[in-house]
Enzyme design. Sequence first.
Site, PDB file in Angstrom:
ATOM      1  N   ARG A  30      20.678 -19.142 -51.440  1.00  0.00           N
ATOM      2  CA  ARG A  30      20.106 -17.689 -51.326  1.00  0.00           C
ATOM      3  C   ARG A  30      20.916 -16.563 -51.715  1.00  0.00           C
ATOM      4  NH1 ARG A  30      19.189 -18.113 -44.903  1.00  0.00           N
ATOM      5  NH2 ARG A  30      20.866 -19.599 -45.119  1.00  0.00           N
TER       6      ARG A  30
ATOM      7  N   LYS B 204      25.571 -15.884 -45.695  1.00  0.00           N
ATOM      8  CA  LYS B 204      26.083 -16.591 -44.943  1.00  0.00           C
ATOM      9  C   LYS B 204      27.474 -15.859 -44.398  1.00  0.00           C
ATOM     10  CE  LYS B 204      24.888 -19.860 -43.041  1.00  0.00           C
ATOM     11  NZ  LYS B 204      23.992 -19.892 -41.831  1.00  0.00           N
TER      12      LYS B 204
ATOM     13  N   TYR C  49      24.939 -12.769 -42.010  1.00  0.00           N
ATOM     14  CA  TYR C  49      24.995 -13.707 -40.894  1.00  0.00           C
ATOM     15  C   TYR C  49      26.451 -13.954 -40.420  1.00  0.00           C
ATOM     16  CZ  TYR C  49      19.965 -14.451 -40.987  1.00  0.00           C
ATOM     17  OH  TYR C  49      18.507 -14.379 -41.126  1.00  0.00           O
TER      18      TYR C  49
ATOM     19  N   HIS D 200      27.471 -15.667 -36.804  1.00  0.00           N
ATOM     20  CA  HIS D 200      27.382 -16.546 -35.984  1.00  0.00           C
ATOM     21  C   HIS D 200      28.693 -16.695 -35.344  1.00  0.00           C
ATOM     22  CE1 HIS D 200      23.238 -17.407 -36.991  1.00  0.00           C
ATOM     23  NE2 HIS D 200      23.577 -17.646 -38.108  1.00  0.00           N
TER      24      HIS D 200
ATOM     25  N   GLU E  65      22.206 -11.330 -37.207  1.00  0.00           N
ATOM     26  CA  GLU E  65      21.526 -12.236 -36.180  1.00  0.00           C
ATOM     27  C   GLU E  65      21.662 -11.209 -34.858  1.00  0.00           C
ATOM     28  OE1 GLU E  65      24.339 -13.332 -37.438  1.00  0.00           O
ATOM     29  OE2 GLU E  65      25.891 -13.845 -35.965  1.00  0.00           O
TER      30      GLU E  65
ATOM     31  N   SER F 251      14.360 -17.906 -38.919  1.00  0.00           N
ATOM     32  CA  SER F 251      13.770 -18.748 -38.043  1.00  0.00           C
ATOM     33  C   SER F 251      12.331 -19.095 -38.263  1.00  0.00           C
ATOM     34  CB  SER F 251      13.974 -18.044 -36.549  1.00  0.00           C
ATOM     35  OG  SER F 251      15.284 -17.776 -36.464  1.00  0.00           O
TER      36      SER F 251
ATOM     37  N   VAL G 248      11.714 -19.901 -33.849  1.00  0.00           N
ATOM     38  CA  VAL G 248      11.990 -21.382 -34.661  1.00  0.00           C
ATOM     39  C   VAL G 248      10.762 -22.243 -33.662  1.00  0.00           C
ATOM     40  CG1 VAL G 248      13.412 -23.459 -34.517  1.00  0.00           C
ATOM     41  CG2 VAL G 248      14.569 -21.111 -35.172  1.00  0.00           C
TER      42      VAL G 248
ATOM     43  N   LEU H 278      18.019 -20.142 -28.025  1.00  0.00           N
ATOM     44  CA  LEU H 278      19.106 -18.930 -28.556  1.00  0.00           C
ATOM     45  C   LEU H 278      19.307 -17.975 -27.123  1.00  0.00           C
ATOM     46  CD1 LEU H 278      20.578 -17.507 -30.474  1.00  0.00           C
ATOM     47  CD2 LEU H 278      18.808 -16.085 -31.164  1.00  0.00           C
TER      48      LEU H 278
ATOM     49  N   ALA I 254      19.526 -24.981 -33.667  1.00  0.00           N
ATOM     50  CA  ALA I 254      20.400 -24.082 -33.262  1.00  0.00           C
ATOM     51  C   ALA I 254      21.835 -24.305 -33.376  1.00  0.00           C
ATOM     52  CB  ALA I 254      20.262 -24.022 -31.595  1.00  0.00           C
TER      53      ALA I 254
ATOM     54  N   ASP J 150      23.703 -23.226 -35.829  1.00  0.00           N
ATOM     55  CA  ASP J 150      24.426 -22.215 -36.287  1.00  0.00           C
ATOM     56  C   ASP J 150      25.097 -21.444 -34.949  1.00  0.00           C
ATOM     57  OD1 ASP J 150      22.212 -21.355 -35.345  1.00  0.00           O
ATOM     58  OD2 ASP J 150      21.682 -20.079 -37.109  1.00  0.00           O
TER      59      ASP J 150
ATOM     60  N   MET K  89      19.740 -24.244 -43.347  1.00  0.00           N
ATOM     61  CA  MET K  89      18.485 -24.576 -43.597  1.00  0.00           C
ATOM     62  C   MET K  89      17.826 -24.135 -44.668  1.00  0.00           C
ATOM     63  SD  MET K  89      17.282 -26.544 -40.031  1.00  0.00           S
ATOM     64  CE  MET K  89      15.897 -27.395 -40.705  1.00  0.00           C
TER      65      MET K  89
HETATM   66  N1  LIG Z   1      20.117 -24.082 -38.650  1.00  0.00           N
HETATM   67  C1  LIG Z   1      19.523 -23.142 -39.553  1.00  0.00           C
HETATM   68  O1  LIG Z   1      19.573 -23.008 -40.785  1.00  0.00           O
HETATM   69  C2  LIG Z   1      19.062 -21.911 -38.656  1.00  0.00           C
HETATM   70  C3  LIG Z   1      19.138 -21.853 -37.343  1.00  0.00           C
HETATM   71  N2  LIG Z   1      18.614 -20.580 -36.634  1.00  0.00           N
HETATM   72  C4  LIG Z   1      18.716 -20.688 -35.273  1.00  0.00           C
HETATM   73  O2  LIG Z   1      17.772 -21.287 -34.328  1.00  0.00           O
HETATM   74  C5  LIG Z   1      18.057 -20.874 -33.001  1.00  0.00           C
HETATM   75  C6  LIG Z   1      16.476 -20.091 -32.472  1.00  0.00           C
HETATM   76  O3  LIG Z   1      16.462 -19.079 -33.023  1.00  0.00           O
HETATM   77  P1  LIG Z   1      14.969 -18.308 -32.955  1.00  0.00           P
HETATM   78  O4  LIG Z   1      14.051 -19.059 -32.573  1.00  0.00           O
HETATM   79  O5  LIG Z   1      14.927 -17.231 -33.674  1.00  0.00           O
HETATM   80  O6  LIG Z   1      15.706 -17.655 -31.528  1.00  0.00           O
HETATM   81  P2  LIG Z   1      14.679 -16.620 -30.243  1.00  0.00           P
HETATM   82  O7  LIG Z   1      15.466 -15.753 -29.570  1.00  0.00           O
HETATM   83  O8  LIG Z   1      13.422 -16.367 -31.015  1.00  0.00           O
HETATM   84  O9  LIG Z   1      14.065 -17.935 -29.351  1.00  0.00           O
HETATM   85  C7  LIG Z   1      14.948 -18.717 -28.548  1.00  0.00           C
HETATM   86  C8  LIG Z   1      14.377 -19.331 -27.320  1.00  0.00           C
HETATM   87  O10 LIG Z   1      15.194 -20.066 -26.584  1.00  0.00           O
HETATM   88  C9  LIG Z   1      14.785 -19.999 -25.447  1.00  0.00           C
HETATM   89  N3  LIG Z   1      15.720 -20.416 -24.464  1.00  0.00           N
HETATM   90  C10 LIG Z   1      17.019 -19.824 -24.108  1.00  0.00           C
HETATM   91  N4  LIG Z   1      17.584 -20.883 -23.021  1.00  0.00           N
HETATM   92  C11 LIG Z   1      16.980 -21.911 -23.016  1.00  0.00           C
HETATM   93  C12 LIG Z   1      16.970 -22.900 -22.373  1.00  0.00           C
HETATM   94  N5  LIG Z   1      17.974 -23.233 -21.539  1.00  0.00           N
HETATM   95  N6  LIG Z   1      15.899 -23.957 -22.491  1.00  0.00           N
HETATM   96  C13 LIG Z   1      14.854 -23.846 -23.232  1.00  0.00           C
HETATM   97  N7  LIG Z   1      14.569 -22.640 -23.817  1.00  0.00           N
HETATM   98  C14 LIG Z   1      15.751 -21.509 -23.740  1.00  0.00           C
HETATM   99  C15 LIG Z   1      14.446 -18.318 -25.143  1.00  0.00           C
HETATM  100  O11 LIG Z   1      13.793 -18.034 -24.016  1.00  0.00           O
HETATM  101  C16 LIG Z   1      13.703 -18.256 -26.596  1.00  0.00           C
HETATM  102  O12 LIG Z   1      12.165 -18.391 -26.120  1.00  0.00           O
HETATM  103  C17 LIG Z   1      19.201 -19.754 -33.206  1.00  0.00           C
HETATM  104  O13 LIG Z   1      20.539 -20.262 -32.852  1.00  0.00           O
HETATM  105  C18 LIG Z   1      18.994 -19.343 -34.645  1.00  0.00           C
HETATM  106  O14 LIG Z   1      20.382 -18.922 -35.236  1.00  0.00           O
HETATM  107  C19 LIG Z   1      17.870 -19.705 -37.246  1.00  0.00           C
HETATM  108  C20 LIG Z   1      17.438 -19.927 -38.546  1.00  0.00           C
HETATM  109  C21 LIG Z   1      18.171 -21.055 -39.557  1.00  0.00           C
HETATM  110  C1  LIG Z   2      19.946 -17.772 -39.641  1.00  0.00           C
HETATM  111  C2  LIG Z   2      20.861 -18.503 -40.400  1.00  0.00           C
HETATM  112  O1  LIG Z   2      22.086 -18.772 -40.094  1.00  0.00           O
HETATM  113  C3  LIG Z   2      20.364 -18.813 -41.808  1.00  0.00           C
HETATM  114  O2  LIG Z   2      19.492 -18.404 -42.326  1.00  0.00           O
HETATM  115  O3  LIG Z   2      21.391 -19.507 -42.471  1.00  0.00           O
END
Ligand SMILES: NC(=O)C1=CN([C@@H]2O[C@H](COP(=O)(O)OP(=O)(O)OC[C@H]3O[C@@H](n4cnc5c(N)ncnc54)[C@H](O)[C@@H]3O)[C@@H](O)[C@H]2O)C=CC1
Ligand SMILES: CC(=O)C(=O)O
Length: 372
Positions: free
Chosen positions: A15, A74, A93, A95, A117, A133, A178, A239, A267, A269, A301
């Site tokens: 990206r 990043k 970002y 993190h 973020e 996400s 996500v 998150l 999650a 990151d 990802m």
């Molecule tokens: N690895 C990668 O390339 C990427 C990673 N991400 C990461 O994915 C993760 C999720 O992001 P989003 O969905 O945008 O966040 P979001 O804030 O939209 O959703 C997170 C959800 O987790 C829930 N939650 C919190 N504590 C919980 C628990 N104990 N049990 C179950 N659910 C719980 C919340 O209620 C919320 O609905 C973040 O860490 C984000 O940075 C996002 C994009 C790319």
């Molecule tokens: C959210 C994030 O860390 C990414 O898109 O790489």
Amino acid sequence: MIISVPREIKNNENRVAITPAGVSTLVQAGHQVKIETRAGIGSGFADEDYAAAGAKIVQTAEDAWEADMVMKVKEPLPEEYRYFRQHLILFTYLHLAPLPDLTKALLDNAVTGIAYETIQLDNGELPLLQPMSEVAGRMAVQVGAHYLEKASGGKGVLLGGVPGVLPGRVTIIGGGIVGINAAKIAAGMGAQVTLLDINPSRLRYLDEIFNGRIRLLMSHPYNIAQAVKDSDLVIGAVLIPGARSPRLVTEEMVKQMEPGSVIVDVAIDQGGSIETIDRATTHDEPTYTKHGVIHYAVSNMPGAVARTSTLALANATTPYALQIANDGFKGAIAKNKAIARGVNTLDGKITFKGVAEALGYPFSEVEKMISA
Ligand SMILES: NC(=O)C1=CN([C@@H]2O[C@H](COP(=O)(O)OP(=O)(O)OC[C@H]3O[C@@H](n4cnc5c(N)ncnc54)[C@H](O)[C@@H]3O)[C@@H](O)[C@H]2O)C=CC1
Ligand SMILES: CC(=O)C(=O)O
């Protein structure tokens, strides 16, 4: 303001932080934009496209880090820390909660770190995290489906099943952006989907949207253990904004999964939500196997589908970059609370509570620092 965009150097990060359309927006508003040569290649944008939009193409990373505001995708890697300096605005970002070394480097050099973020609207939405996400949630299922194939080391399950054979079982922990995107794709493929979240209102909303097509459960250790044990694919999607992810799937739970099952921890990151995942993996070496279960923990990802991701990310980030450039740092955070919430480091202090708590630093309020 001079805004600059270095080429991303993280493993397989294709990206780029700005598109030619974004350059044109900033230049028309009277700003200067520099782009490191070949920064856009992985996303399908040539130097000529940026130059035609009004950018100056620079040949080295040193030059690309010389600006009032540096925009990236990043978090900076250690070889980039030498470009840090006081009053540099770094918009990317970050993190920081799982990254103590990067945090220290930003503090030691008094960089103004604005994290995509943690930019947060009054209604709680994270507008600069959402598009990635969406990408990662959708990708998580296709990645999981791939690793469930025998040739990838998986147990040989087709997520959709076929008539006469049960579909694959997918558990998604976290039903935010996500989670809902992963659920849409998994349900669309015909998998049996269980989604857990801790927020009852979110579970009610998902119930309306999916209308019985997926199973919704309150997230607590008992339900997580049951769901994980019976899953072919587990997707970590929790998150707590800015904070280190809670580790919800224990090693004992992983041991209960059948060999050849797959975990995709999106999650990662924010530090990861699975006890058996203690480090991010890369697109070059995306998986490792522990207790017979394939673990995937790539922290960028969306970099794998860079054309889609760059366009989606820039749609969201460009208006914020324009506001910071037009109003200056102090003006932008005074006018726009969402941007103020994005500030993680300022003048050698941590200005985001979740990061301060995760890393054991004192917390300073950005508004108080600015008005002092
Ligand atoms: N690895 C990668 O390339 C990427 C990673 N991400 C990461 O994915 C993760 C999720 O992001 P989003 O969905 O945008 O966040 P979001 O804030 O939209 O959703 C997170 C959800 O987790 C829930 N939650 C919190 N504590 C919980 C628990 N104990 N049990 C179950 N659910 C719980 C919340 O209620 C919320 O609905 C973040 O860490 C984000 O940075 C996002 C994009 C790319
Ligand atoms: C959210 C994030 O860390 C990414 O898109 O790489």
